[in-house]
Design an enzyme around this catalytic site. Structure first.
Site, PDB file in Angstrom:
ATOM      1  N   THR A  43       0.819  -1.211   0.000  1.00 40.35           N
ATOM      2  CA  THR A  43       0.000   0.000   0.000  1.00 40.35           C
ATOM      3  C   THR A  43       0.854   1.264   0.000  1.00 40.35           C
ATOM      4  O   THR A  43       0.339   2.375  -0.063  1.00 40.35           O
ATOM      5  CB  THR A  43      -0.947   0.011   1.210  1.00 40.35           C
ATOM      6  OG1 THR A  43      -0.200  -0.260   2.407  1.00 40.35           O
ATOM      7  CG2 THR A  43      -2.010  -1.065   1.053  1.00 40.35           C
ATOM      8  N   HIS A  48       7.576  -0.163   6.549  1.00 34.34           N
ATOM      9  CA  HIS A  48       7.750   0.590   7.792  1.00 34.34           C
ATOM     10  C   HIS A  48       8.269  -0.353   8.880  1.00 34.34           C
ATOM     11  O   HIS A  48       8.457  -1.547   8.647  1.00 34.34           O
ATOM     12  CB  HIS A  48       6.464   1.305   8.201  1.00 34.34           C
ATOM     13  CG  HIS A  48       5.260   0.415   8.317  1.00 34.34           C
ATOM     14  ND1 HIS A  48       5.155  -0.626   9.234  1.00 34.34           N
ATOM     15  CD2 HIS A  48       4.087   0.416   7.622  1.00 34.34           C
ATOM     16  CE1 HIS A  48       3.987  -1.209   9.115  1.00 34.34           C
ATOM     17  NE2 HIS A  48       3.325  -0.611   8.128  1.00 34.34           N
ATOM     18  N   HIS A  51       6.486  -3.686   9.473  1.00 31.07           N
ATOM     19  CA  HIS A  51       6.818  -4.733   8.503  1.00 31.07           C
ATOM     20  C   HIS A  51       8.151  -5.381   8.860  1.00 31.07           C
ATOM     21  O   HIS A  51       8.307  -6.599   8.784  1.00 31.07           O
ATOM     22  CB  HIS A  51       6.936  -4.141   7.088  1.00 31.07           C
ATOM     23  CG  HIS A  51       5.646  -3.658   6.520  1.00 31.07           C
ATOM     24  ND1 HIS A  51       5.532  -2.451   5.871  1.00 31.07           N
ATOM     25  CD2 HIS A  51       4.416  -4.212   6.487  1.00 31.07           C
ATOM     26  CE1 HIS A  51       4.289  -2.288   5.457  1.00 31.07           C
ATOM     27  NE2 HIS A  51       3.598  -3.335   5.822  1.00 31.07           N
ATOM     28  N   LYS A  85      -8.834   0.569  10.951  1.00 30.04           N
ATOM     29  CA  LYS A  85      -9.012   1.830  10.237  1.00 30.04           C
ATOM     30  C   LYS A  85     -10.391   2.427  10.537  1.00 30.04           C
ATOM     31  O   LYS A  85     -11.401   1.715  10.553  1.00 30.04           O
ATOM     32  CB  LYS A  85      -8.866   1.619   8.720  1.00 30.04           C
ATOM     33  CG  LYS A  85      -7.492   1.098   8.299  1.00 30.04           C
ATOM     34  CD  LYS A  85      -6.410   2.090   8.614  1.00 30.04           C
ATOM     35  CE  LYS A  85      -5.039   1.582   8.226  1.00 30.04           C
ATOM     36  NZ  LYS A  85      -3.965   2.521   8.616  1.00 30.04           N
ATOM     37  N   ARG A  89      -9.513   2.932   3.305  1.00 28.18           N
ATOM     38  CA  ARG A  89      -8.211   3.271   2.735  1.00 28.18           C
ATOM     39  C   ARG A  89      -8.381   3.907   1.358  1.00 28.18           C
ATOM     40  O   ARG A  89      -9.304   3.569   0.623  1.00 28.18           O
ATOM     41  CB  ARG A  89      -7.344   2.008   2.585  1.00 28.18           C
ATOM     42  CG  ARG A  89      -6.832   1.436   3.898  1.00 28.18           C
ATOM     43  CD  ARG A  89      -6.040   0.173   3.622  1.00 28.18           C
ATOM     44  NE  ARG A  89      -5.549  -0.462   4.827  1.00 28.18           N
ATOM     45  CZ  ARG A  89      -4.361  -0.246   5.366  1.00 28.18           C
ATOM     46  NH1 ARG A  89      -3.536   0.615   4.802  1.00 28.18           N
ATOM     47  NH2 ARG A  89      -3.977  -0.873   6.467  1.00 28.18           N
ATOM     48  N   GLN A 172      -7.653 -12.843   1.648  1.00 31.37           N
ATOM     49  CA  GLN A 172      -6.456 -13.237   2.383  1.00 31.37           C
ATOM     50  C   GLN A 172      -6.565 -14.659   2.898  1.00 31.37           C
ATOM     51  O   GLN A 172      -5.579 -15.401   2.910  1.00 31.37           O
ATOM     52  CB  GLN A 172      -6.183 -12.276   3.549  1.00 31.37           C
ATOM     53  CG  GLN A 172      -4.864 -12.620   4.256  1.00 31.37           C
ATOM     54  CD  GLN A 172      -4.471 -11.604   5.302  1.00 31.37           C
ATOM     55  OE1 GLN A 172      -4.602 -10.417   5.095  1.00 31.37           O
ATOM     56  NE2 GLN A 172      -3.976 -12.091   6.431  1.00 31.37           N
ATOM     57  N   ASP A 193      -2.462  -7.598  14.700  1.00 35.35           N
ATOM     58  CA  ASP A 193      -3.594  -6.954  14.037  1.00 35.35           C
ATOM     59  C   ASP A 193      -4.144  -7.812  12.907  1.00 35.35           C
ATOM     60  O   ASP A 193      -5.254  -7.565  12.413  1.00 35.35           O
ATOM     61  CB  ASP A 193      -3.203  -5.565  13.519  1.00 35.35           C
ATOM     62  CG  ASP A 193      -2.036  -5.599  12.542  1.00 35.35           C
ATOM     63  OD1 ASP A 193      -1.280  -6.586  12.532  1.00 35.35           O
ATOM     64  OD2 ASP A 193      -1.866  -4.615  11.786  1.00 35.35           O
ATOM     65  N   LYS A 232       1.428   3.144  19.295  1.00 36.56           N
ATOM     66  CA  LYS A 232       2.002   2.273  18.287  1.00 36.56           C
ATOM     67  C   LYS A 232       3.346   2.832  17.839  1.00 36.56           C
ATOM     68  O   LYS A 232       3.455   4.005  17.492  1.00 36.56           O
ATOM     69  CB  LYS A 232       1.053   2.158  17.094  1.00 36.56           C
ATOM     70  CG  LYS A 232       1.369   1.010  16.139  1.00 36.56           C
ATOM     71  CD  LYS A 232       0.259   0.868  15.109  1.00 36.56           C
ATOM     72  CE  LYS A 232       0.525  -0.288  14.160  1.00 36.56           C
ATOM     73  NZ  LYS A 232      -0.552  -0.442  13.163  1.00 36.56           N
ATOM     74  N   LYS A 235       5.429   5.900  14.572  1.00 36.22           N
ATOM     75  CA  LYS A 235       4.854   7.197  14.199  1.00 36.22           C
ATOM     76  C   LYS A 235       5.722   8.303  14.787  1.00 36.22           C
ATOM     77  O   LYS A 235       5.986   8.330  15.981  1.00 36.22           O
ATOM     78  CB  LYS A 235       3.419   7.318  14.727  1.00 36.22           C
ATOM     79  CG  LYS A 235       2.454   6.320  14.090  1.00 36.22           C
ATOM     80  CD  LYS A 235       2.304   6.574  12.594  1.00 36.22           C
ATOM     81  CE  LYS A 235       1.308   5.599  11.965  1.00 36.22           C
ATOM     82  NZ  LYS A 235       1.207   5.791  10.501  1.00 36.22           N
ATOM     83  N   THR A 236       6.191   9.211  13.946  1.00 35.65           N
ATOM     84  CA  THR A 236       7.039  10.305  14.373  1.00 35.65           C
ATOM     85  C   THR A 236       6.359  11.629  14.026  1.00 35.65           C
ATOM     86  O   THR A 236       5.311  11.651  13.373  1.00 35.65           O
ATOM     87  CB  THR A 236       8.410  10.253  13.682  1.00 35.65           C
ATOM     88  OG1 THR A 236       8.259  10.629  12.303  1.00 35.65           O
ATOM     89  CG2 THR A 236       9.003   8.854  13.733  1.00 35.65           C
TER      90      THR A 236
END
Length: 402
Positions: A43, A48, A51, A85, A89, A172, A193, A232, A235-236
């Protein structure tokens, strides 16, 4: 005595949920090697830190001799996983997904064994007609059960769950069944998740083989990377913590982990290094600052290699912790509305007086921007609160962006 695989994974914090605990433990600790898979949806055009955490688990299984398959979700990315979410998306074009697939494959290959099978689920899912997929796969899914799944919780609560998103779980789930049929795959791994989607795969397999004497297929998840305050990881202030150095510099990567709360140090050392657990416990108890520096360096080295990790450490020391020229690092202010070519940026900052000298420094491998060695004079510098320039080993300039 060498520690068995499952016991090691559990001790180091990789184990969260399991569909068949005893079977999974026996499969990973036993002498017989199994085939397992991990799915990643393209996506974005990078991976990140979440992953990478899953790929770290993937590699542990490979190093123990198990056969890993990495599935890049070219078909599932056309829908997008609704898990967690609050909004649907953004739909990606086929061209965007094709580009992302190649980028993700290139990055993923850095962290898995060379012989790893990397597949695209579009290769088998796109062969179905809509009606055939509904009759073969979706007939086994109860809508009430799906709506109760955590995967759809937030989307359901906001009242915005679409029929398109409902199709993600069956797709999936079918991946697992397909890989079992074609590759003998018996285990799916992923982040917690993905628990609902993984269970859906094991249940689809069971329903498609009712009355047959077939062994179960198994699901194992790792916990999500979380800070001690329940946030989580990854995230910055600048956004997502990416693996690609073009999106998150090694310097920013190092600084992110160094700025982690002290309480996260032991966990991150256990997940992202092979340092024995007793040694990790002792390090954190003896000198937490030194342990954090070691942790941030090791994670950065794992992602970006030793050279860039050492450069990130040197830049951080120079800027914050009394490294070369500490206390006398000059600074400059620069107005910057958007990205600038690195040659123009360095000249505008005053670090070097001419473009030719900047290009010469780049050719000689002596120009570092925020911990990243510049090798291309066409590279772009992105705006940030401050940017640390380094020429050679001793010349530093802190550029404050206005």
């Amino acid at each position: 005595m060498t520690q068995k695989l499952f016991d090691m994974l559990q001790e180091r914090g990789f184990v969260k949920d399991m569909t068949h605990p005893e079977q999974i433990k026996n499969a990973l600790n036993g002498a017989k090697k199994i085939t397992f898979y991990l799915g990643i949806d393209p996506t974005a055009d990078s991976l990140h830190i979440g992953h990478f955490f899953a790929l770290r688990m993937f590699r542990h299984l490979q190093d123990a001799g198990h056969n890993g398959i990495l599935v890049i979700g070219g078909a599932t990315a056309m829908i997008g996983d609704p898990t967690g979410k609050s909004d649907m998306r953004q739909m990606l074009s086929k061209e965007q997904i094709a580009h992302n697939i190649e980028e993700v494959k290139t990055l993923a290959r850095r962290f898995v064994l060379p012989e790893t099978t990397i597949a695209d689920n579009a290769d088998w899912l796109n062969k179905f007609t809509y009606v055939d997929f509904m009759r073969l796969v979706c007939v086994h899914f109860n809508v009430n059960t799906m709506l109760a799944a955590e995967a759809y919780k937030q989307r359901r609560e906001t009242g915005g769950l679409t029929f398109l998103e409902m199709g993600y779980m069956p797709m999936q789930a079918h991946d697992f069944v397909h890989l079992n049929e074609t590759h003998g795959c018996t285990l799916q791994i992923g982040g917690s998740d993905q628990w609902g989607n993984i269970v859906a795969g094991t249940e689809l397999y069971r329903k498609m083989h009712i009355g047959e004497n077939v062994p179960d297929i198994l699901g194992l998840t790792a916990p999500l990377l979380m800070t001690v305050d329940g946030q989580k990881m990854g995230k910055t202030e600048k956004g997502t913590l990416w693996v690609a150095r073009e999106k998150t510099t090694p310097f920013d990567f190092y600084q992110y982990f160094y700025n982690m709360p002290d309480e996260n140090t032991g966990l991150l050392l256990s997940l992202f290094t092979d340092i024995p657990m007793p040694e990790i416990v002792a390090m954190c108890a003896t000198d937490i600052v030194a342990a954090k520096k070691r942790m941030a360096y090791e994670v950065t080295k794992l992602i970006h290699g030793e050279e860039l990790a050492m450069e990130a450490v040197a830049a951080a020391m120079a800027l914050f912790n009394g490294g070369p020229n500490a206390g006398a690092i000059p600074s400059a202010e620069l107005k910057m509305k958007g990205e600038m070519n690195v040659v123009d940026f360095v000249v505008a900052s005053g670090l070097l007086p001419s473009k030719s000298e900047v290009r010469r420094a780049i050719e000689q491998g002596g120009l570092i921007v925020s911990g990243e060695k510049i090798t291309d004079p066409k590279a772009m510098v992105k705006p940030a609160e401050s940017i640390l320039l380094q020429k050679g080993k001793k010349t530093f300039l802190k550029v404050v962006i206005k």
